[in-house]
Design a protein around this motif. Structure first.
Motif, PDB file in Angstrom:
ATOM      1  N   VAL A 113       0.858  -1.189   0.000  1.00 16.92           N
ATOM      2  CA  VAL A 113       0.000   0.000   0.000  1.00 16.92           C
ATOM      3  C   VAL A 113       0.895   1.241   0.000  1.00 16.92           C
ATOM      4  CG1 VAL A 113      -1.880   1.234   1.141  1.00 16.92           C
ATOM      5  CG2 VAL A 113      -1.718  -1.261   1.346  1.00 16.92           C
ATOM      6  N   GLY A 114       0.927   1.957  -1.118  1.00 14.10           N
ATOM      7  CA  GLY A 114       1.810   3.108  -1.217  1.00 14.10           C
ATOM      8  C   GLY A 114       1.183   4.418  -0.817  1.00 14.10           C
ATOM      9  N   MET A 115      -0.133   4.513  -0.972  1.00 12.06           N
ATOM     10  CA  MET A 115      -0.857   5.744  -0.639  1.00 12.06           C
ATOM     11  C   MET A 115      -2.259   5.363  -0.177  1.00 12.06           C
ATOM     12  SD  MET A 115      -0.633   9.178  -0.676  1.00 12.06           S
ATOM     13  CE  MET A 115       0.426   9.822  -1.985  1.00 12.06           C
ATOM     14  N   VAL A 116      -2.745   6.076   0.832  1.00 10.75           N
ATOM     15  CA  VAL A 116      -4.124   5.904   1.285  1.00 10.75           C
ATOM     16  C   VAL A 116      -4.861   7.215   1.052  1.00 10.75           C
ATOM     17  CG1 VAL A 116      -5.657   5.410   3.227  1.00 10.75           C
ATOM     18  CG2 VAL A 116      -3.480   4.196   3.024  1.00 10.75           C
ATOM     19  N   VAL A 117      -6.014   7.113   0.397  1.00  9.79           N
ATOM     20  CA  VAL A 117      -6.858   8.272   0.110  1.00  9.79           C
ATOM     21  C   VAL A 117      -8.101   8.191   0.977  1.00  9.79           C
ATOM     22  CG1 VAL A 117      -8.214   9.447  -1.671  1.00  9.79           C
ATOM     23  CG2 VAL A 117      -6.022   8.375  -2.266  1.00  9.79           C
ATOM     24  N   ILE A 118      -8.456   9.303   1.603  1.00 15.11           N
ATOM     25  CA  ILE A 118      -9.660   9.373   2.429  1.00 15.11           C
ATOM     26  C   ILE A 118     -10.658  10.298   1.738  1.00 15.11           C
ATOM     27  CG2 ILE A 118     -10.605   9.916   4.699  1.00 15.11           C
ATOM     28  CD1 ILE A 118      -7.826   9.517   5.878  1.00 15.11           C
ATOM     29  N   CYS A 119     -11.841   9.783   1.480  1.00 18.24           N
ATOM     30  CA  CYS A 119     -12.853  10.576   0.789  1.00 18.24           C
ATOM     31  C   CYS A 119     -14.247  10.134   1.221  1.00 18.24           C
ATOM     32  CB  CYS A 119     -12.700  10.452  -0.725  1.00 18.24           C
ATOM     33  SG  CYS A 119     -13.087   8.806  -1.380  1.00 18.24           S
ATOM     34  N   ALA A 120     -15.251  10.882   0.787  1.00 16.64           N
ATOM     35  CA  ALA A 120     -16.633  10.509   1.065  1.00 16.64           C
ATOM     36  C   ALA A 120     -16.998   9.269   0.267  1.00 16.64           C
ATOM     37  CB  ALA A 120     -17.565  11.660   0.698  1.00 16.64           C
ATOM     38  N   PRO A 121     -17.890   8.430   0.791  1.00 18.26           N
ATOM     39  CA  PRO A 121     -18.303   7.235   0.049  1.00 18.26           C
ATOM     40  C   PRO A 121     -18.838   7.565  -1.348  1.00 18.26           C
ATOM     41  CG  PRO A 121     -19.090   7.120   2.309  1.00 18.26           C
ATOM     42  CD  PRO A 121     -18.514   8.495   2.134  1.00 18.26           C
ATOM     43  N   SER A 122     -19.510   8.695  -1.478  1.00 18.50           N
ATOM     44  CA  SER A 122     -20.084   9.073  -2.766  1.00 18.50           C
ATOM     45  C   SER A 122     -19.025   9.453  -3.792  1.00 18.50           C
ATOM     46  CB  SER A 122     -21.056  10.239  -2.581  1.00 18.50           C
ATOM     47  OG  SER A 122     -20.402  11.356  -2.001  1.00 18.50           O
ATOM     48  N   ASP A 123     -17.801   9.730  -3.338  1.00 15.43           N
ATOM     49  CA  ASP A 123     -16.710  10.108  -4.245  1.00 15.43           C
ATOM     50  C   ASP A 123     -15.742   8.968  -4.509  1.00 15.43           C
ATOM     51  OD1 ASP A 123     -17.457  12.776  -4.729  1.00 15.43           O
ATOM     52  OD2 ASP A 123     -16.644  13.390  -2.783  1.00 15.43           O
ATOM     53  N   ALA A 124     -15.953   7.835  -3.859  1.00 16.86           N
ATOM     54  CA  ALA A 124     -15.007   6.719  -3.977  1.00 16.86           C
ATOM     55  C   ALA A 124     -14.904   6.224  -5.417  1.00 16.86           C
ATOM     56  CB  ALA A 124     -15.421   5.588  -3.045  1.00 16.86           C
ATOM     57  N   LYS A 125     -16.024   6.129  -6.099  1.00 18.65           N
ATOM     58  CA  LYS A 125     -16.001   5.633  -7.476  1.00 18.65           C
ATOM     59  C   LYS A 125     -15.180   6.541  -8.373  1.00 18.65           C
ATOM     60  CE  LYS A 125     -18.989   4.161 -11.288  1.00 18.65           C
ATOM     61  NZ  LYS A 125     -20.402   3.979 -11.754  1.00 18.65           N
ATOM     62  N   ALA A 126     -15.335   7.852  -8.219  1.00 13.40           N
ATOM     63  CA  ALA A 126     -14.582   8.803  -9.038  1.00 13.40           C
ATOM     64  C   ALA A 126     -13.093   8.708  -8.747  1.00 13.40           C
ATOM     65  CB  ALA A 126     -15.083  10.227  -8.782  1.00 13.40           C
ATOM     66  N   VAL A 127     -12.726   8.554  -7.479  1.00 18.39           N
ATOM     67  CA  VAL A 127     -11.311   8.446  -7.096  1.00 18.39           C
ATOM     68  C   VAL A 127     -10.710   7.172  -7.674  1.00 18.39           C
ATOM     69  CG1 VAL A 127      -9.731   8.153  -5.156  1.00 18.39           C
ATOM     70  CG2 VAL A 127     -11.565   9.846  -5.017  1.00 18.39           C
ATOM     71  N   LEU A 128     -11.441   6.068  -7.567  1.00 11.75           N
ATOM     72  CA  LEU A 128     -10.951   4.798  -8.101  1.00 11.75           C
ATOM     73  C   LEU A 128     -10.829   4.854  -9.626  1.00 11.75           C
ATOM     74  CD1 LEU A 128     -13.005   2.349  -5.856  1.00 11.75           C
ATOM     75  CD2 LEU A 128     -10.519   2.618  -5.841  1.00 11.75           C
TER      76      LEU A 128
END
Length: 342
Positions: free
Chosen positions: A301-316
């Motif tokens: 695991v090189g980076m962990v991103v914290i975001c709202a559940p509704s934004d997870a799809k866009a981040v992925l």
């Protein structure tokens, strides 16, 4: 000049070699120049314009090295990737606060300056800068006999980036219902090499040219796998991200907590990803306890991103478009800022 007159060369410093190295490095540095660079390369200080049209720009800076990964490069005789490792590491460090890179400076110190090695190292730095849109505007190449013994050298980098004040990422922006997204590492990155080298040399009895038992090529191939930059993976969605953690020395437990408010714990689902073979081989050969592995290495695991559940799809999706296959790593719960490996 009298027979007993001393010169700098008699003390182990070769000015001609230094000048030759600087000539080689100049073209590499100039290949990274962006519109913000003021003046040419070679001044006593590098100059850079702050980007226009920013309302409240905040400069973000960081300095780091690549640890004893340098020893691997020296033993393998491969010096052209260690500079990219350095740049990518530094880019990631300021990226977690939402900052985009502006310029970079490097520092290389030798016992006996080798212009060819210096050029290879800086070529990697320049390549990393170009890939991250970051200008290499200066640095220092030092020769210090008596402090370093040939062929050893050391390398450090210094980066400056910017972020709008109202776009700074961090614990203050994290919400209780946020999710954790893991972005994969590309190997050990730049941490844990002292332990890895000890296991490989003393337990596995392997040299740099030997085949690594977990696959991936030779020992040198596996250990010199480049530290990944996550800039391209998250830049398109920075406005959807609340906080990030670059997983370096200290692993998940001692880096992710820096992105958490004191009121929340991060619960990591350790079955959500397959730990890469290199870490499994090192753990088994070294009889390393699991907790020690997670504190020493990134474990994939090189980076962990914290975001709202509704934004997870866009981040992925953004990460995937950049060739980085992320996944849901865990969730948050009420607590005291701890990282829990479940």
């Amino acid at each position: 000049m009298s027979d007993d007159a001393l010169r700098y060369g008699s003390a182990g410093v070769d000015i001609d070699a230094s000048n030759a190295a600087k000539k080689r490095i100049r073209k590499l540095a100039e290949s990274t120049f962006t519109k913000g660079v003021v003046g040419g390369f070679g001044g006593f200080g590098g100059m850079f314009r702050i980007p226009p049209n920013l309302e409240k720009p905040v400069l973000v800076s960081s300095a780091d090295g690549v640890g004893t990964k340098i020893k691997v490069a020296i033993e393998a005789g491969r010096h052209d990737t260690i500079g990219r490792d350095l740049v990518n590491h530094c880019v990631n460090d300021i990226l977690v606060q939402g900052a985009l890179p502006l310029f970079f400076l490097d520092y290389i110190a030798f016992g006996t300056l080798d212009p060819t090695v210096a050029e290879a190292v800086v070529a990697g730095v320049a390549a990393g800068c170009r890939e991250n849109g970051c200008a290499l505007i200066g640095g220092e190449t030092a020769e210090m006999p008596g402090l370093y013994a040939a062929p050893d050298y050391d390398l450090a980098g210094f980066i400056v980036g910017y972020v709008e004040e109202n776009r700074i990422l961090g614990p203050h922006a994290v919400r209780p219902d946020d999710v954790l997204i893991g972005l994969p590492s590309s190997g050990l990155h730049t941490n844990g090499y002292s332990l890895a080298r000890k296991i490989i040399a003393e337990r596995l009895k392997l040299r740099m040219g030997d085949v690594f038992p977990g696959g991936g090529g030779t020992v040198a191939d596996v250990l010199l796998a480049e530290h990944r930059s996550y800039l391209a993976a998250v830049k398109p969605v920075l406005d959807r991200i609340h906080a990030m953690a670059h997983i370096t020395g200290g692993g998940l437990p001692e880096n992710l907590d820096r992105a958490l408010p004191q009121s929340l714990d991060a619960v990591i689902n350790t079955s959500s990803w397959k730990v890469p073979a290199v870490f499994r081989v090192l753990q088994e050969a070294g009889s390393v306890e699991p907790a020690e592995m997670f504190r020493t290495f990134n474990m994939g695991v090189g980076m962990v991103v914290i975001c709202a559940p509704s934004d997870a799809k866009a981040v992925l999706s953004a990460a995937s478009a950049a060739g980085v296959a992320g996944w849901i790593l865990g969730t948050l719960r009420s607590g005291s800022g701890a990282v829990i490996l479940s």
